[in-house]
Write an enzyme that holds these catalytic residues in place. Structure first.
Site, short mmCIF file in Angstrom:
data_model
loop_
_atom_site.label_atom_id
_atom_site.label_comp_id
_atom_site.label_asym_id
_atom_site.label_seq_id
_atom_site.Cartn_x
_atom_site.Cartn_y
_atom_site.Cartn_z
N ASP A 1 -5.24 -0.99 -2.60
CA ASP A 1 -4.30 0.11 -2.40
C ASP A 1 -4.69 0.78 -1.08
O ASP A 1 -5.80 0.56 -0.58
CB ASP A 1 -4.45 1.07 -3.59
CG ASP A 1 -3.86 2.43 -3.34
OD1 ASP A 1 -2.65 2.49 -3.01
OD2 ASP A 1 -4.59 3.42 -3.44
N ASP B 1 -3.46 4.54 0.25
CA ASP B 1 -3.68 5.99 0.21
C ASP B 1 -4.59 6.40 -0.95
O ASP B 1 -4.26 6.14 -2.10
CB ASP B 1 -2.33 6.72 0.11
CG ASP B 1 -1.49 6.51 1.36
OD1 ASP B 1 -0.38 5.98 1.23
OD2 ASP B 1 -1.98 6.83 2.45
#
Ligand code: XBP
Ligand code: MG
Length: 254
Positions: free
Chosen positions: A8, A10
């Site tokens: 991922d 953020d």
């Protein structure tokens, strides 16, 4: 047999929400003359909605409909989000990208030891440019597959971005590990069948991570030991490739 690490963006590769995306949204509101400020607490609540456009729509529909200017909502959201994305890129290029502890170390080690790297994110693909710049001049080429933002029909917690990456890589979920920071991200990775390592942020520390393989505060550095917060009985100070192979083996044995 562990073959790939899927990250991922953020909150996982970089701590970008509070001082990055949130500030960019506020500057876009100001540039449009809208009397709206998303403070840290409100933004923490709005983060339950993944996707900046979806987050704006939710805000104008359910939080402050009285602050919605007249006219077509979708046109307003698209215009504001385009402004925000442009501001966000400039912000990170001037302020720098807060890569999280252990990210650069683990990415480098994974590449040296032949693990495949991929990205599965809800953020807009343009927001990856400052991340590549922070990691290194050829960083974009490190990742064999990138699933970002609108390239899938449904954003996290739907599994779409992870399923897209698995298809692109030609790998099965049990040959990979996913790295996430949030409950929505954990649910997305779990729904795709991926063993999931969680590195919490201040925004996500109190969330639920049902099914996660391991929960830590960050990936660890030699001079910055990680803290285990839940999941597998990992006793090390940092997550290196050897530890990830052991965790993957643990996951495979169930
Ligand atoms: C986090 C998100 C994104 C960002 C904002 O993505 O939900 O929406 O908050 O970026 P992830 P955009 O944790 O999956 O990397 O405004 O471009 O959506
Ligand atoms: Mg995240």
């Amino acid at each position: 047999m562990l073959k790939a690490l899927i990250f991922d963006v953020d909150g996982t590769l970089a701590d970008t929400e509070r001082d990055g995306h949130r500030v960019a949204f506020n500057r876009a509101f100001a540039a449009s003359g809208l009397p709206i400020v998303w403070d840290e607490a409100l933004y923490g609540h709005l983060l339950s909605i993944t996707g900046g456009k979806e987050r704006l729509t939710y805000f104008f529909t359910h939080i402050c409909p009285d602050l919605r200017p007249p006219g077509d909502l979708q046109a307003l959201v698209l215009r504001l989000h385009a402004q925000k994305t442009e501001i966000y890129g400039r912000l990170l290029n001037t302020e720098g990208v807060p890569l999280r502890p252990g990210v650069r170390r683990l990415l480098q080690e994974a590449r040296d030891q032949g693990l495949v790297l991929a990205i599965a994110t809800t953020t807009t693909v343009a927001n990856l440019v400052p991340i590549w710049s922070a990691l290194g001049p050829d960083a974009q080429s490190w990742f064999h597959a990138v699933a970002a933002g609108d390239c899938v029909a449904d954003k996290k917690p739907a599994p779409d971005v992870y399923e897209y990456v698995l298809t692109e890589l030609g790998l099965s979920a049990d040959q990979c590990l996913a790295f996430e920071d949030s409950e929505n991200g954990c649910r997305a990775a779990q729904a795709a069948g991926l063993p999931t390592v969680i590195t919490v942020t201040e925004y996500t520390r109190a969330q639920r991570f049902d099914g996660a393989l391991l929960i830590v505060d960050h990936l660890g550095e030699p001079d910055q030991p990680l803290s285990r917060l839940g999941g597998a009985p990992f006793m090390g100070d940092m997550l290196d490739v050897r530890a990830l192979h052991e965790l993957a083996g643990l996951s495979a044995r169930g």
